[in-house]
Write an enzyme that holds these catalytic residues in place. Structure first.
Site, PDB file in Angstrom:
ATOM      1  N   ASP A 166       0.796  -1.219   0.000  1.00 61.75           N
ATOM      2  CA  ASP A 166       0.000   0.000   0.000  1.00 61.75           C
ATOM      3  C   ASP A 166       0.832   1.274   0.000  1.00 61.75           C
ATOM      4  O   ASP A 166       0.367   2.335  -0.329  1.00 61.75           O
ATOM      5  CB  ASP A 166      -0.907   0.035   1.242  1.00 61.75           C
ATOM      6  N   GLU A 582      31.642 -14.346 -11.482  1.00 67.29           N
ATOM      7  CA  GLU A 582      32.528 -14.623 -12.627  1.00 67.29           C
ATOM      8  C   GLU A 582      34.023 -14.556 -12.276  1.00 67.29           C
ATOM      9  O   GLU A 582      34.819 -15.265 -12.843  1.00 67.29           O
ATOM     10  CB  GLU A 582      32.206 -13.680 -13.790  1.00 67.29           C
ATOM     11  N   MET A 615      22.055 -10.817 -20.292  1.00 69.77           N
ATOM     12  CA  MET A 615      20.643 -10.668 -19.912  1.00 69.77           C
ATOM     13  C   MET A 615      20.509 -10.037 -18.525  1.00 69.77           C
ATOM     14  O   MET A 615      19.497  -9.471 -18.182  1.00 69.77           O
ATOM     15  CB  MET A 615      19.895 -11.997 -19.981  1.00 69.77           C
TER      16      MET A 615
END
Ligand code: ADP
Length: 721
Positions: A166, A582, A615
């Protein structure tokens, strides 16, 4: 400072029972909160009970109250709504109902309650606690419980967690919100004609789609409800337009919870258990919440009172006060929305005669465009002339700069990538050309939106100031990078979208595993040397481990992870998820880990690996990044205006580099090695991820939430995100 740290090993939950329930309207992240309460509760040695169907289950008892196990909350993180059910409960509003609920709790030895719900649910919880000893007396008198049982269970501890939905209307895409009607901002008299006038103007401009958002409870200045039906009739009657009404209701709430919701809810769930463990009979019931990045506990009573005051202010038509009472974040959202959505007539604007340039630097990050839009519009509102630079510092040196107007950034909020164009090139080698462009266009201030290159770039510009007077102007950077690695700043624009992409992929990968196959997935994330995405993505996706550069690991860690996974496969949960940053290790590559696990897991589980590529930079920005980009760029531009005034008054130039989005302050730090900041607040989340994955670990609770007061919290100049 080891000695000042407090670890929760001392806080034992042995012998305690915690009931967890979700109540009222369902909100995103409720399941993540339930999962965290269950696992943290079990972890500290407590018993945890699900109370199904909210207060109704507590009143009815029976099978509605069931002990939870570690496995029973598996695969729950990604599910929308609430798995344990949430019902509105009339009985709990009655004394009789609460008496039955008390009996059910005492019979099971539950004296700790974790209530996940909205204002109403917390009001009920507060009342229940206030009545508790009276209820137990009654139960003793009627012979339903013994005197002894009443004494053993004399203190009821309650911790609340509030669903956030809300409070965040600003998360809606601000570009499409042509007109927003919310209870706290009733439109002025005559709004009907104004709205129709604006809509017909838009049509004349060939704009074919208009969206009007009507929040539940919207009213006019006379407290008369404004409903979607009323708006529809108005538009059809006055303009003859085809109008469709969509009630968002469950669309808004349903669906997969975002990474942000899951992390927030997981942190709050763990914090709630800690609060329960630390509670003594005199401790007031509290609500756990986050302020910036800090967990805080607020007295439940004060929260309830505050809510009642908001309602009272609304009833008495004191709308501005109601907005203030709602809190700073809500007020900021509303002000930013108002500032950006309605174009001012030129004559109404102040004229500053300052020129401000905006550029994107580094890799694209979702939310950059929202930030540019906001900076441009706020800048124009402050009277400046705005210039857009294409292709970062490289484009700047080539003179790719031109004025950008209010209408040019229309519709930018929801778009991914960088519409201005962005390059990683640093400015040092083009410094003469850049200074020349600054002179030609008489640029008085620079707003750079980007990642680590933007940060380094600003340091280079600063270093060149002694040679180029043109560079002695206010400059500020708004961090926008998926890696979230800008020194001094807690959170970058784009990191949330990236986390969502990672979490979403992890969900799919987990689901792709067929029920019977025992399988471990090894997933490589981006982030350079910064382990933010792997760690926080791991927390959001419920990973078993996340290997990062910042926390060195060796073969023993890998071995213990393999053993952990082997144990896990013996339970009903037959999937494992391991995230690997990575650059976490030069030699323990994704392939290496994959091969090691495949070999060691032979006969127990098989492995799959997945390298998540670009992505992660995301397509469309998440609502959080849109909102965040909008707010922080607005602040940065307001800071520029302030500096421009000061600067031209005092003649002194000063450079502040990074805008810290969470703490709302500007920070200057020099740090280039490995592109990771010295301070990384999210490293504190790593033990949480481990605990929720069933590893024994040390969790530092020295900075866990202390009881604060709402008023004091609000007085701090913190713009909660
Ligand atoms: P939310 O918690 O989302 O605001 P509601 O206002 O519907 O949702 O409250 C949820 C439930 O909390 C109600 O169905 C009721 O059981 C309980 N509750 C709400 N207000 C009170 C109250 N004043 N006294 C006792 N119980 C209450």
């Amino acid at each position: 400072m080891q000695d000042t740290k407090k670890f929760f090993e001392n806080l034992s939950g042995a012998g305690k029972s915690i009931g967890v329930l979700t109540s009222g309207g369902d909100a995103q992240g409720m399941n993540a909160a339930v999962r965290a309460v269950v696992r943290m509760g079990i972890y500290v040695g407590a018993k945890v009970y699900f109370i199904h169907e909210g207060y109704q289950g507590m009143v009815d008892g029976g099978d509605n109250i069931k002990e939870a196990s570690w496995e029973s909350v598996s695969s729950m993180l990604q599910v929308g709504g609430t798995v344990i059910g949430s019902a509105r409960c009339k009985d709990f509003r009655t004394h009789e109902g609460r008496l039955r609920a008390a009996l059910n709790l005492v019979q099971r030895g539950i004296t700790n309650l974790c209530v996940i719900g909205g204002d109403g649910s917390l009001t009920g919880a507060n009342l229940f606690r206030e009545e508790w000893s009276g209820l137990l007396d009654e139960l003793v008198q009627s012979g339903q419980i013994s005197e002894e049982a009443a004494q053993t269970h004399s203190a009821l501890h309650i911790v609340g967690m509030v669903g956030s939905i809300d409070n965040d209307f600003c998360g809606t895409d601000m570009t499409i919100a042509d007109w927003v009607l919310i209870p706290e901002m009733p439109p002025k008299d005559g709004w009907e004609e104004q709205m129709c006038h604006k809509l017909s103007e838009n049509r004349a401009d060939k704009k074919r789609l208009n969206i009007i958002i009507v929040a539940e409870g919207a009213i006019d200045q006379n407290n008369k409800p404004i409903t979607t039906e009323l708006i529809k009739d108005l538009v059809v009657r006055c303009l003859g337009f085809d109008t469709r009404v969509t009630i968002l209701g469950h669309v808004q709430r349903g669906g997969t919870p975002s990474a942000f919701d899951r992390i927030l809810a997981s942190r709050m769930g763990v914090e709630a258990v800690l609060a329960l463990l630390e509670a003594s009979p005199g401790t007031p019931a509290c609500v756990v919440s986050l302020c910036g990045n800090q967990a805080v506990r607020l007295p439940l009573m004060e929260c309830v009172q505050m809510t009642q005051e908001v309602q009272k202010a609304m009833d008495e038509k004191r709308f501005e006060e109601a907005v203030k009472l709602r809190g700073r974040s809500f007020e900021n959202n509303l002000n930013t929305y108002k500032l950006l959505s309605h174009r001012k007539i030129d004559a109404e604007l102040p004229r500053s005669s300052f020129n401000v340039a905006v550029l994107n630097v580094g890799a694209p990050a979702a939310g950059m465009n929202a930030a540019v839009r906001s900076a441009v519009r706020v800048g124009i509102t402050e009277g400046h002339t705005l210039f857009a630079v294409n292709d970062g510092f490289e484009g700047f040196s080539k003179g790719q700069i031109k004025e950008i107007k209010w209408g040019d950034v229309g519709g930018w909020t929801g778009q991914g990538g960088s519409l201005l164009g962005t390059k990683r090139t640093l400015p040092a080698k083009h410094i003469d050309k850049i200074a020349e462009q600054m002179r030609i266009h008489n640029i008085n201030a620079l707003l750079v939106i980007g990642g680590f290159e933007a940060y380094l770039g600003l340091l280079e510009l600063q270093a060149a100031r002694s040679k180029h007077a043109e560079l002695c102007v206010p400059m500020v950077m708004v961090p926008a990078t998926v890696s979230n690695n800008i020194p001094g700043s807690d959170l970058s624009i784009g990191a949330d979208t990236a986390l969502n992409a990672i979490t979403d992929t992890c969900d799919r990968i987990k689901q792709s595993a067929s029920g019977t196959k025992r399988r471990v997935f090894i997933i490589e994330t981006m982030g350079g040397y910064c382990g933010y995405l792997a760690t926080v993505g791991g927390l959001a996706a419920g990973a078993d481990a996340a290997y990062i550069y910042e926390e060195p690991f060796d073969i023993r860690d890998l071995q213990s992870n393999v053993e952990h996974l082997t144990e896990k496969m013996k339970t009903s949960i037959q999937r494992g998820l391991v995230l690997r940053n990575e650059n976490c290790s030069e030699n323990y590559t994704t392939d290496f880990i994959y091969q090691l696990y495949s070999e060691e897991g032979k006969g127990v589980f098989d492995c799959r690996k997945n390298v998540l590529g670009h992505m992660q930079q995301g397509g469309a920005p998440s609502p959080f990044d849109r909102n965040f980009g909008t707010k922080i760029a607005a602040k940065a531009m307001q800071w520029i205006s302030k500096k421009l005034k000061e600067f031209y008054r005092t003649g002194k130039e000063k450079l502040d580099v990074v805008w810290d989005c969470v703490k709302s302050e500007l920070i200057f730090v020099r740090q280039k090695i490995h592109r990771i900041p010295k301070e990384q607040w999210w490293l504190r989340l790593r033990p949480l991820m481990k605990i929720l994955a069933k590893y024994k670990t040390s969790y530092d609770v020295s900075d866990s939430g202390q009881l604060e007061h709402i008023v004091r919290l609000r007085a701090k100049d913190i713009s909660a995100i």
